[in-house]
Design a protein around this motif. Structure first.
Motif, PDB file in Angstrom:
ATOM      1  N   ARG A 148      -7.755  -4.977  -2.950  1.00  0.00           N
ATOM      2  CA  ARG A 148      -6.644  -5.921  -3.111  1.00  0.00           C
ATOM      3  C   ARG A 148      -6.910  -6.787  -4.335  1.00  0.00           C
ATOM      4  O   ARG A 148      -7.964  -7.424  -4.435  1.00  0.00           O
ATOM      5  N   ARG A 149      -5.968  -6.776  -5.266  1.00  0.00           N
ATOM      6  CA  ARG A 149      -6.109  -7.633  -6.447  1.00  0.00           C
ATOM      7  C   ARG A 149      -5.483  -8.988  -6.139  1.00  0.00           C
ATOM      8  O   ARG A 149      -4.290  -9.074  -5.841  1.00  0.00           O
ATOM      9  N   THR A 150      -6.298 -10.027  -6.211  1.00  0.00           N
ATOM     10  CA  THR A 150      -5.832 -11.363  -5.833  1.00  0.00           C
ATOM     11  C   THR A 150      -5.528 -12.259  -7.032  1.00  0.00           C
ATOM     12  O   THR A 150      -4.934 -13.325  -6.869  1.00  0.00           O
ATOM     13  N   ARG A 151      -5.916 -11.819  -8.218  1.00  0.00           N
ATOM     14  CA  ARG A 151      -5.610 -12.587  -9.427  1.00  0.00           C
ATOM     15  C   ARG A 151      -5.589 -11.670 -10.637  1.00  0.00           C
ATOM     16  O   ARG A 151      -6.384 -10.740 -10.741  1.00  0.00           O
ATOM     17  N   TYR A 152      -4.634 -11.926 -11.528  1.00  0.00           N
ATOM     18  CA  TYR A 152      -4.555 -11.224 -12.809  1.00  0.00           C
ATOM     19  C   TYR A 152      -4.222 -12.286 -13.855  1.00  0.00           C
ATOM     20  O   TYR A 152      -3.073 -12.674 -14.012  1.00  0.00           O
ATOM     21  N   ILE A 168       2.909  -7.518 -22.914  1.00  0.00           N
ATOM     22  CA  ILE A 168       1.968  -6.803 -22.047  1.00  0.00           C
ATOM     23  C   ILE A 168       0.670  -6.471 -22.772  1.00  0.00           C
ATOM     24  O   ILE A 168      -0.421  -6.613 -22.212  1.00  0.00           O
ATOM     25  N   GLU A 169       0.778  -6.031 -24.018  1.00  0.00           N
ATOM     26  CA  GLU A 169      -0.421  -5.594 -24.738  1.00  0.00           C
ATOM     27  C   GLU A 169      -1.451  -6.709 -24.911  1.00  0.00           C
ATOM     28  O   GLU A 169      -2.632  -6.441 -25.149  1.00  0.00           O
ATOM     29  N   PHE A 170      -1.021  -7.968 -24.785  1.00  0.00           N
ATOM     30  CA  PHE A 170      -1.933  -9.091 -24.993  1.00  0.00           C
ATOM     31  C   PHE A 170      -2.589  -9.566 -23.702  1.00  0.00           C
ATOM     32  O   PHE A 170      -3.401 -10.483 -23.712  1.00  0.00           O
ATOM     33  N   LEU A 171      -2.238  -8.928 -22.586  1.00  0.00           N
ATOM     34  CA  LEU A 171      -2.804  -9.336 -21.307  1.00  0.00           C
ATOM     35  C   LEU A 171      -4.133  -8.655 -20.994  1.00  0.00           C
ATOM     36  O   LEU A 171      -4.797  -9.002 -20.026  1.00  0.00           O
ATOM     37  N   HIS A 172      -4.513  -7.657 -21.807  1.00  0.00           N
ATOM     38  CA  HIS A 172      -5.779  -6.987 -21.533  1.00  0.00           C
ATOM     39  C   HIS A 172      -6.960  -7.927 -21.715  1.00  0.00           C
ATOM     40  O   HIS A 172      -8.074  -7.644 -21.264  1.00  0.00           O
ATOM     41  N   GLN A 173      -6.723  -9.069 -22.363  1.00  0.00           N
ATOM     42  CA  GLN A 173      -7.808 -10.015 -22.613  1.00  0.00           C
ATOM     43  C   GLN A 173      -8.152 -10.857 -21.390  1.00  0.00           C
ATOM     44  O   GLN A 173      -9.197 -11.502 -21.365  1.00  0.00           O
ATOM     45  N   VAL A 174      -7.303 -10.874 -20.379  1.00  0.00           N
ATOM     46  CA  VAL A 174      -7.514 -11.777 -19.247  1.00  0.00           C
ATOM     47  C   VAL A 174      -8.419 -11.145 -18.196  1.00  0.00           C
ATOM     48  O   VAL A 174      -8.559  -9.923 -18.118  1.00  0.00           O
ATOM     49  N   PRO A 183       0.831  -1.210   0.000  1.00  0.00           N
ATOM     50  CA  PRO A 183       0.000   0.000   0.000  1.00  0.00           C
ATOM     51  C   PRO A 183       0.861   1.253   0.000  1.00  0.00           C
ATOM     52  O   PRO A 183       1.993   1.254   0.490  1.00  0.00           O
ATOM     53  N   GLY A 184       0.322   2.319  -0.561  1.00  0.00           N
ATOM     54  CA  GLY A 184       1.004   3.602  -0.535  1.00  0.00           C
ATOM     55  C   GLY A 184       2.037   3.808  -1.616  1.00  0.00           C
ATOM     56  O   GLY A 184       2.623   4.894  -1.725  1.00  0.00           O
ATOM     57  N   MET A 185       2.265   2.817  -2.447  1.00  0.00           N
ATOM     58  CA  MET A 185       3.255   2.920  -3.520  1.00  0.00           C
ATOM     59  C   MET A 185       2.545   2.889  -4.865  1.00  0.00           C
ATOM     60  O   MET A 185       1.610   2.116  -5.064  1.00  0.00           O
ATOM     61  N   THR A 186       2.985   3.745  -5.787  1.00  0.00           N
ATOM     62  CA  THR A 186       2.420   3.702  -7.125  1.00  0.00           C
ATOM     63  C   THR A 186       2.977   2.499  -7.875  1.00  0.00           C
ATOM     64  O   THR A 186       4.014   1.934  -7.510  1.00  0.00           O
ATOM     65  N   SER A 187       2.301   2.126  -8.944  1.00  0.00           N
ATOM     66  CA  SER A 187       2.799   1.027  -9.772  1.00  0.00           C
ATOM     67  C   SER A 187       4.149   1.405 -10.371  1.00  0.00           C
ATOM     68  O   SER A 187       5.061   0.563 -10.463  1.00  0.00           O
ATOM     69  N   TYR A 188       4.299   2.668 -10.771  1.00  0.00           N
ATOM     70  CA  TYR A 188       5.584   3.106 -11.312  1.00  0.00           C
ATOM     71  C   TYR A 188       6.667   3.058 -10.238  1.00  0.00           C
ATOM     72  O   TYR A 188       7.832   2.780 -10.533  1.00  0.00           O
ATOM     73  N   GLY A 189       6.285   3.311  -8.997  1.00  0.00           N
ATOM     74  CA  GLY A 189       7.257   3.232  -7.911  1.00  0.00           C
ATOM     75  C   GLY A 189       7.844   1.839  -7.773  1.00  0.00           C
ATOM     76  O   GLY A 189       9.033   1.670  -7.463  1.00  0.00           O
ATOM     77  N   VAL A 190       7.014   0.815  -8.011  1.00  0.00           N
ATOM     78  CA  VAL A 190       7.507  -0.568  -7.994  1.00  0.00           C
ATOM     79  C   VAL A 190       8.537  -0.761  -9.100  1.00  0.00           C
ATOM     80  O   VAL A 190       9.612  -1.338  -8.882  1.00  0.00           O
ATOM     81  N   GLY A 231       8.523  -3.192 -17.467  1.00  0.00           N
ATOM     82  CA  GLY A 231       7.175  -2.638 -17.513  1.00  0.00           C
ATOM     83  C   GLY A 231       6.233  -3.439 -16.638  1.00  0.00           C
ATOM     84  O   GLY A 231       6.642  -4.370 -15.952  1.00  0.00           O
ATOM     85  N   HIS A 232       4.977  -3.068 -16.649  1.00  0.00           N
ATOM     86  CA  HIS A 232       3.994  -3.804 -15.842  1.00  0.00           C
ATOM     87  C   HIS A 232       2.647  -3.836 -16.549  1.00  0.00           C
ATOM     88  O   HIS A 232       2.363  -3.022 -17.426  1.00  0.00           O
ATOM     89  N   ALA A 233       1.828  -4.768 -16.161  1.00  0.00           N
ATOM     90  CA  ALA A 233       0.464  -4.886 -16.668  1.00  0.00           C
ATOM     91  C   ALA A 233      -0.497  -4.473 -15.563  1.00  0.00           C
ATOM     92  O   ALA A 233      -0.272  -4.774 -14.397  1.00  0.00           O
ATOM     93  N   GLY A 234      -1.553  -3.770 -15.931  1.00  0.00           N
ATOM     94  CA  GLY A 234      -2.625  -3.490 -14.977  1.00  0.00           C
ATOM     95  C   GLY A 234      -2.243  -2.568 -13.836  1.00  0.00           C
ATOM     96  O   GLY A 234      -1.976  -3.032 -12.727  1.00  0.00           O
TER      97      GLY A 234
END
Length: 296
Positions: free
Chosen positions: A194-198, A58-64, A13-20, A34-37
């Motif tokens: 909380r995202r538990t699955r991607y 990454i671009e192909f993960l939007h389908q999941v 918590p408290g961290m941006t995705s870009y921060g990761v 890079g990252h997805a989602g």
């Protein structure tokens, strides 16, 4: 050491995705990450991180589909639709019952129309909506079509509602919180998420960011670049076709295996991921990889 593969990160918590991503770049010295989602700073859970050639998938993960566990507070509405925003109003939600919440949730499953949050990364004339909102301006937001496969009421501890949501790409859980509050007539905002699955990435196999202290530790936990593409059916090419594929040519033997307008994994006979074929447009699009056997 150039890394190729995926990390299943449990974002704190408290961290941006870009921060990761920034932290992993400093740790490994690798720039192509890079990252997805994207997850909001408030949210925790699965953030799939791609190193090297894995980023090309990454671009192909939007389908999941994705799964979220959300805590919603009834009786409070904010400008950002979550607990980090400015409170717009409070209302007494004591009249809301477990049965009322369950009944309201029935209208949130299936293919639905959803208005996105004003504080979001969606763009209007090239400008992110959150920048427009921070200037105190508003624009009319049109509903978008999203898919919610299932919503389960896990707990009702007034004024808090805990949900598990299985949904498709583009679904905003903050909007679900807002809309649930409107249906119940008391307003609501997202308290925690909380995202538990991607797709194939599951929270049970995730890695805490703080546990990674060296580039070697990152390398040891990498999943193959083709790992998240299980939703894409595989087509195969013979050894004699491999060189033609590396030069951007889709052999006839491969084209004959493409029967639907979807994305395919193109693999060699020994299982190496050679390319991705996007058959969703008017023409076949080939994205070639340089990977070793087993990266399917």
């Amino acid at each position: 050491m150039l890394l190729d593969g995926w990390l299943n990160i449990d974002k704190p918590p408290g961290m941006t995705s870009y921060g990761v991503i920034a932290r992993l770049k400093r740790l490994t010295g690798q720039r192509h990450i890079g990252h997805a989602g994207t997850l909001d700073p408030l949210a925790t859970g699965i953030l799939p991180v791609a190193f090297g050639q894995a980023a090309r998938t990454i671009e192909f993960l939007h389908q999941v589909s994705k799964t979220y566990r959300a805590v919603i507070e009834l009786g409070v509405e904010t400008d950002t639709l979550d607990a980090e925003g400015n409170i717009l109003f409070r209302r007494d939600a004591s009249s809301v019952s477990h049965e009322m919440v369950n009944s309201a949730l029935e209208s949130f499953t299936g293919t639905i129309q959803q208005v996105p949050p004003m504080f979001s990364a969606l763009k209007r004339n090239g400008v992110p909506l959150y920048e427009i909102a921070r200037r105190g301006e508003t624009v009319e937001l049109k509903p978008r079509t999203v898919t919610v496969y299932n919503i389960q009421l896990l707990a009702f501890d007034p004024p808090f509602v805990t949900l598990e949501v299985d949904c498709g790409s583009g679904t905003y859980i903050r909007s679900i919180a807002r809309d649930l509050g409107q249906v119940l007539g008391v307003g609501a905002c997202l308290k925690s998420l909380r995202r538990t699955r991607y797709g194939v990435f599951d929270i049970k196999g995730s890695i805490e960011l703080a546990s990674l202290e060296t580039a070697g530790m990152v390398a040891a936990r990498l999943l193959p670049p083709g790992y998240p593409l299980a939703h894409c059916p595989a087509v195969y090419a013979g050894f004699e076709s491999t060189e033609r594929i590396t030069h951007g040519v889709i052999p006839a033997e491969v084209q004959s295996q493409i029967t639907e307008a979807r994305t395919y994994r193109l693999c060699s006979q020994d299982g190496a991921l050679l390319a991705i074929i996007d058959a969703t447009g008017a023409d076949l699009r080939l994205k070639v990889f340089n990977l070793t056997a087993g990266d399917t």
